[in-house]
Design an enzyme around this catalytic site. Structure first.
Site, PDB file in Angstrom:
ATOM      1  N   ARG A 148      32.261  52.372  27.161  1.00  0.00           N
ATOM      2  CA  ARG A 148      30.876  52.716  26.787  1.00  0.00           C
ATOM      3  C   ARG A 148      30.776  52.847  25.273  1.00  0.00           C
ATOM      4  NH1 ARG A 148      31.507  54.370  31.874  1.00  0.00           N
ATOM      5  NH2 ARG A 148      29.979  53.465  33.308  1.00  0.00           N
ATOM      6  N   ASP A 177      34.157  47.895  31.358  1.00  0.00           N
ATOM      7  CA  ASP A 177      33.042  48.366  32.187  1.00  0.00           C
ATOM      8  C   ASP A 177      31.866  47.420  31.974  1.00  0.00           C
ATOM      9  OD1 ASP A 177      31.224  50.100  33.723  1.00  0.00           O
ATOM     10  OD2 ASP A 177      32.801  51.584  33.474  1.00  0.00           O
ATOM     11  N   HIS A 248      31.298  47.324  38.178  1.00  0.00           N
ATOM     12  CA  HIS A 248      31.430  47.703  36.757  1.00  0.00           C
ATOM     13  C   HIS A 248      32.033  46.549  35.947  1.00  0.00           C
ATOM     14  CE1 HIS A 248      30.012  51.839  36.775  1.00  0.00           C
ATOM     15  NE2 HIS A 248      30.709  52.077  37.866  1.00  0.00           N
ATOM     16  N   GLU A 312      31.800  52.785  42.591  1.00  0.00           N
ATOM     17  CA  GLU A 312      30.395  52.427  42.400  1.00  0.00           C
ATOM     18  C   GLU A 312      30.186  50.916  42.431  1.00  0.00           C
ATOM     19  OE1 GLU A 312      28.925  56.270  39.826  1.00  0.00           O
ATOM     20  OE2 GLU A 312      29.787  54.619  38.695  1.00  0.00           O
ATOM     21  N   TRP A 450      33.587  60.342  30.080  1.00  0.00           N
ATOM     22  CA  TRP A 450      32.748  59.133  30.049  1.00  0.00           C
ATOM     23  C   TRP A 450      31.913  59.250  28.787  1.00  0.00           C
ATOM     24  CZ3 TRP A 450      34.538  56.027  33.664  1.00  0.00           C
ATOM     25  CH2 TRP A 450      35.143  56.585  34.797  1.00  0.00           C
TER      26      TRP A 450
HETATM   27  C1  ACM Z   1      33.160  57.590  38.450  1.00  0.00           C
HETATM   28  O1  ACM Z   1      32.718  58.642  37.945  1.00  0.00           O
HETATM   29  N1  ACM Z   1      32.348  56.591  38.718  1.00  0.00           N
HETATM   30  C2  ACM Z   1      34.573  57.435  38.755  1.00  0.00           C
END
Ligand code: ACM
Length: 521
Positions: A148, A177, A248, A312, A450
Site C-alpha cells: 500500500r 497487493d 489482491h 479476501e 497495513w
Molecule cells: C487481512 O486483513 N485481509 C489479512
C-alpha cells in the site's frame, strides 16, 4: 540510593537483581567461545555508536560470550546471563540464544547506550543480575505492508533492529497487493515496471470517492532484498515474504492482463482501498506464473515459511467465467467458490515440493490444506478451529494485533483504519486460544501494520510503537499483571527516545472535563 533497576521489555522469564554493578569501559575485553563470534560482532556493532567502545577479543576478558551445550534445555533462543561486579557471563546452547542475550545486555545499560551518536559522560554500568530467559512462543512476528505504501530498504533494516531489540524474530513483508508490486521478478519485469506504480491514492477509508492525484511508486532491487535477509539473519530475525494470490492481485493484472479472467481487459494498478473483485484466472498458465514467481521468491528468501496470502478473494469473476466454471467441474468441486482452496492447494504443493511451508491467512474456520501454516486474523475462533484441524497457527487477531486501527479515543488521533480501538492494553491482553488436546500447534503471535494510512516512516513508527513493545512482551514473556507491564512500557519509552523512534500514546486518553464557554450559563 541505588540507581533504579532497568525495566526490561520483554520481561525475562526469571530475573533476580543482585547488589552492585558491572562497568563497561575502554579496557573491557570480550572472551568469545568458538561459534559465538557473530554474537560478539553484533554486540560491538550495537554498542559502538553511543559508547565508542571497541570491546576487543581477549582470552581473559571479563565479558564472556559462550556457547554451552549444557544449556540445551533452554532451546534455540533461550540464554542465561549472569552479571557480577567483576564479570559478565552470557551463555546459550545456540547462537540465536546469544543474540537474544545481547539485546538484554543492551537494555541493562542506560537508555543512552541505544543512541546512534556518541553519548560522552554516561557511565556504562549494568546492574548485577541473574537471568534465565526462554520465549513462551516460537513465532513472534511483525508484518509490514509495503504494497500500500512503499518503504525504502533502509527503513526495513531499521525495523529489523527494532524487532531484534524486542526479541521479535519474524519480519513478514507483505510485498504485493492490488495497489502495488514491490519485488522484482526477472521472468516478469513488468510486475514492478507497471505494477510498482499507481497513479494516485484514495483519501479516506475504502468507499471514499476522493483521491489525492499524487502518483505513488517503489520497488526493491533483488540485491536490496538479499542484503536485508542477511542483515536480519545476523540479528536472529527471519524475513518471511508474502506474495498474494489468487485475490489482491490487481497490480499483477495491470502488468499482465492475460493472467485475468477477462484477458482483453486493460486494468490500472488499483487506486482505491478495500477488497478488489478482480482476481487471477484459474488455468495452468496462471499456476505456472505463480510457480515461477515463487521460485524467484524462494531464491531470495531462505525462510522456511512462504506466505501466499489467500485472503479476501471475491469469487464473482469465477462465477461469471465459463473457463472457471469448467475448471471447477473438471476438478469435481461443488462450485466456483471452492476454487480458492483448490488454487491454494496447487500452489501449496509446489512449495512443499521445494521444502517450504505454505502459509496463508485463514478466512474463516474452513479448511486450508493441512500442510498450510495458518495466520488467523478475523476471529480467535478461527485459531481454535485451525488448531483442531491440525494446523500450525499464528494468532494475528485484528482486535489485538492490527496496528492500523486507532490506538486511543483522543480526537487528535491521526486517521486510522475504521474499526475497533486497539490500545496498548488490548494488545498485551490478548491470549490466543490454545489447548494441548488440539492436534495442531500454536506457533505464536504476530502484529500487522497495513499501510493505507501510513505513507511515511513517521506514520509507521507512531502506529507501531509502543504497541509492538506490548505484543513483544506478551509473546516472549506471557501474561503479567497490567500495572507492572504498563510501568515497564512507560520506562521503555526512554529507549525509544534514544533510538529516535516516534511513538503513540503510552497512557489511555482521558477527555478533559467539559468547561462551559465564558458567558454561557
Ligand atoms: C487481512 O486483513 N485481509 C489479512
Amino acid at each position: 540510593m541505588p540507581a533504579p533497576r532497568p525495566s526490561l521489555v520483554p520481561l525475562p522469564t526469571h530475573l533476580s537483581w543482585r547488589p552492585g554493578h558491572f562497568t563497561l569501559n575502554r579496557h573491557t575485553a570480550v572472551r568469545v567461545s568458538a561459534g559465538a563470534e557473530p554474537a560478539a560482532a553484533l554486540l560491538r556493532t550495537l554498542l559502538a555508536p553511543a559508547t565508542g567502545l571497541r570491546l576487543p577479543t581477549s582470552p581473559d576478558g571479563p565479558l564472556v560470550l559462550a556457547l554451552d551445550p549444557q544449556l540445551r534445555g533452554l532451546g534455540e533462543e533461550g540464554y542465561g546471563l549472569t552479571v557480577g561486579p567483576d564479570a559478565l557471563l552470557l551463555r546459550a546452547a545456540h547462537l540465536t540464544g546469544l543474540l537474544r542475550g545481547v539485546q538484554t545486555l543492551r537494555q541493562l545499560l542506560p537508555p543512552e547506550a541505544l543512541a546512534g551518536r556518541p553519548r560522552r559522560g554516561t557511565p556504562w554500568e549494568l546492574p548485577c543480575a541473574e537471568i534465565t530467559d526462554v520465549p513462551r512462543h516460537a513465532w513472534r512476528g511483525f508484518m509490514l505492508d509495503v504494497a500500500r505504501h512503499f518503504q525504502p530498504v533502509a527503513e526495513l533494516r531499521r525495523y529489523v533492529d527494532l524487532l531484534a531489540l524486542h526479541k521479535l524474530n519474524v519480519l513478514h513483508l507483505h510485498l504485493t497487493d492490488d495497489q502495488g508490486w514491490r519485488m522484482p521478478i526477472a521472468a516478469y519485469p513488468r510486475l514492478t515496471e507497471v505494477g510498482g506504480r499507481r497513479a494516485q491514492s484514495m483519501v479516506g477509508p475504502a468507499g471514499s470517492t476522493v483521491h489525492d492525484g499524487i502518483p505513488h511508486q517503489g520497488a526493491y532491487t533483488r540485491a536490496e532484498l538479499t542484503g536485508l535477509v542477511s542483515y536480519a539473519a545476523a540479528r536472529g530475525v527471519t524475513v518471511v515474504p508474502e506474495v498474494e494470490m489468487p485475490g489482491h492481485t490487481r497490480a499483477a493484472l495491470a502488468a499482465h492482463p492475460e493472467l485475468g479472467n477477462v484477458p482483453a481487459r486493460r486494468l490500472a494498478v488499483w487506486t482505491d482501498w478495500g477488497v478488489c473483485d478482480t482476481v487471477l484466472a484459474v488455468d495452468e498458465p496462471v499456476l505456472d506464473f505463480c510457480r515461477t514467481v515463487l521460485d524467484e521468491v524462494m531464491d531470495v528468501f531462505p525462510s522456511p515459511h512462504i506466505h501466499i496470502g489467500g485472503d479476501e478473494c471475491p469469487t464473482t469473476e469465477w462465477a461469471a467465467s465459463p473457463a472457471a466454471r469448467a475448471r471447477a467441474a473438471a476438478e469435481g468441486l461443488p462450485d466456483t467458490a471452492a476454487l480458492r482452496g483448490w488454487f491454494l492447494g496447487r500452489i501449496g504443493a509446489h512449495l512443499v515440493g521445494r521444502g517450504r511451508v505454505p502459509t496463508a491467512w485463514a478466512e474463516s474456520g474452513e479448511g486450508l490444506p493441512s500442510e498450510f501454516t495458518v495466520m488467523a486474523w478475523r476471529d480467535p475462533e478461527h485459531t481454535r478451529l485451525a488448531l483442531k484441524q491440525g494446523h500450525r497457527v499464528i494468532s494475528c487477531h485484528h482486535r489485538a494485533a492490527y496496528l492500523d486501527y486507532a490506538q486511543s479515543a483522543d480526537p487528535a488521533e491521526p486517521q486510522a483504519q475504521p474499526g475497533p480501538l486497539v490500545d496498548l492494553r488490548a494488545v498485551h491482553g490478548h491470549e490466543p486460544p490454545d489447548d494441548t488436546a488440539m492436534t495442531g500447534e500454536l506457533l505464536g503471535m504476530q502484529a500487522q501494520l497495513w499501510t493505507e494510512f501510513a505513507p511515511t516512516a513517521d506514520h509507521v513508527d507512531r502506529l507501531v510503537f509502543p504497541r509492538l513493545c506490548a505484543l513483544a512482551d506478551r509473546a516472549w514473556h506471557g501474561a503479567a499483571p497490567w500495572p507492572g507491564v504498563h510501568g515497564r512500557l512507560r520506562a521503555h519509552a526512554a529507549r525509544l527516545a534514544a533510538l529516535g523512534v516516534r511513538h503513540g500514546p503510552l497512557d489511555p486518553y482521558v477527555p478533559l472535563p467539559h468547561r462551559p464557554a465564558e458567558g454561557q450559563s
